[in-house]
Write an enzyme that holds these catalytic residues in place. Structure first.
Site, PDB file in Angstrom:
ATOM      1  N   TYR A 192       0.779  -1.161  -0.085  1.00 35.26           N
ATOM      2  CA  TYR A 192       0.000  -0.081  -0.146  1.00 35.26           C
ATOM      3  C   TYR A 192       0.963   1.278   0.079  1.00 35.26           C
ATOM      4  O   TYR A 192       0.669   2.199  -0.693  1.00 35.26           O
ATOM      5  CB  TYR A 192      -1.011  -0.141   1.488  1.00 35.26           C
ATOM      6  CG  TYR A 192      -1.922  -1.041   1.191  1.00 35.26           C
ATOM      7  CD1 TYR A 192      -3.226  -0.641   0.663  1.00 35.26           C
ATOM      8  CD2 TYR A 192      -1.682  -2.293   1.708  1.00 35.26           C
ATOM      9  CE1 TYR A 192      -4.161  -1.767   0.410  1.00 35.26           C
ATOM     10  CE2 TYR A 192      -2.728  -3.181   1.598  1.00 35.26           C
ATOM     11  CZ  TYR A 192      -4.034  -2.938   0.930  1.00 35.26           C
ATOM     12  OH  TYR A 192      -4.800  -3.960   1.096  1.00 35.26           O
ATOM     13  N   GLU A 229      -1.912 -16.528 -10.308  1.00 38.99           N
ATOM     14  CA  GLU A 229      -0.837 -15.849 -10.989  1.00 38.99           C
ATOM     15  C   GLU A 229       0.535 -16.613 -11.116  1.00 38.99           C
ATOM     16  O   GLU A 229       1.138 -16.447 -11.724  1.00 38.99           O
ATOM     17  CB  GLU A 229      -1.212 -14.432 -10.579  1.00 38.99           C
ATOM     18  CG  GLU A 229      -2.297 -13.661 -10.982  1.00 38.99           C
ATOM     19  CD  GLU A 229      -2.089 -12.008 -10.938  1.00 38.99           C
ATOM     20  OE1 GLU A 229      -0.935 -11.712 -10.430  1.00 38.99           O
ATOM     21  OE2 GLU A 229      -3.126 -11.405 -11.249  1.00 38.99           O
TER      22      GLU A 229
END
Length: 148
Positions: free
Chosen positions: A83, A139
């Site tokens: 973040y 992924e």
DNA sequence: GACACATTTTGGA
DNA sequence: TCCAAAATGTGTC
């Protein structure tokens, strides 16, 4: 505006889109079946590394949220950023990034699942952290298979 | 108009 | 080394 839904594990991915622009993506327990762009089915099957030429309505416009969404969409397939990293790229603060992800109108297109806490833990995800884990796992394994 | 947020960083004990 | 508080923008009530 067209609507459709496809499956991802135990969840349904409901997509509201219009030609090449995706307006909204939602995870739901149940959803009426319908056609979705081929990019979605490919990605959820681990056969695509992105959604091009699809774009998200959230990426357009200006303002802090658009900056954040663009920064998040630049994270490469199979990789993650914290973040704080996103906040620096969007020239804002981590708290705002968290809020932007929570209000993300188009998950997957804006790969908010690739945004994790600075200490390496997953952070949060709505409506279920399990989705985030599954996406990252998808992924990672897909990328590894692609290399080998 | 106040408050709630999927965080991070810094300062004091 | 650990805990507490502040920073900060947007959407909802």
């Amino acid at each position: 505006m067209r609507q459709g839904a496809c499956s991802f594990g135990l969840w349904k991915v409901a997509v509201d889109y219009d030609d090449m622009v995706v307006h909204r993506v939602r995870f739901m327990r149940t959803a009426p079946d319908g056609p979705v762009p081929i990019e979605f089915t490919r990605f959820l099957a681990g056969k695509g590394t992105g959604f091009a030429p699809l774009t998200s309505a959230a990426l357009g416009g200006d303002g802090t949220y658009a900056e954040i969404y663009r920064a998040v969409s630049r994270i490469p397939y199979g990789e993650t950023q914290s973040y704080g990293e996103i906040a620096k790229a969007a020239e804002t603060h981590p708290r705002v990034v968290g809020n932007a992800m929570a209000r993300n109108p188009t998950p997957l297109i804006v790969p908010c699942h690739r945004v994790i806490s600075s200490d390496g833990s997953l952070g949060g995800f709505s409506p279920d952290l399990e989705i985030k884990k599954s996406l990252l796992q998808l992924e990672k394994s897909s990328l590894r298979r692609h290399i080998s």
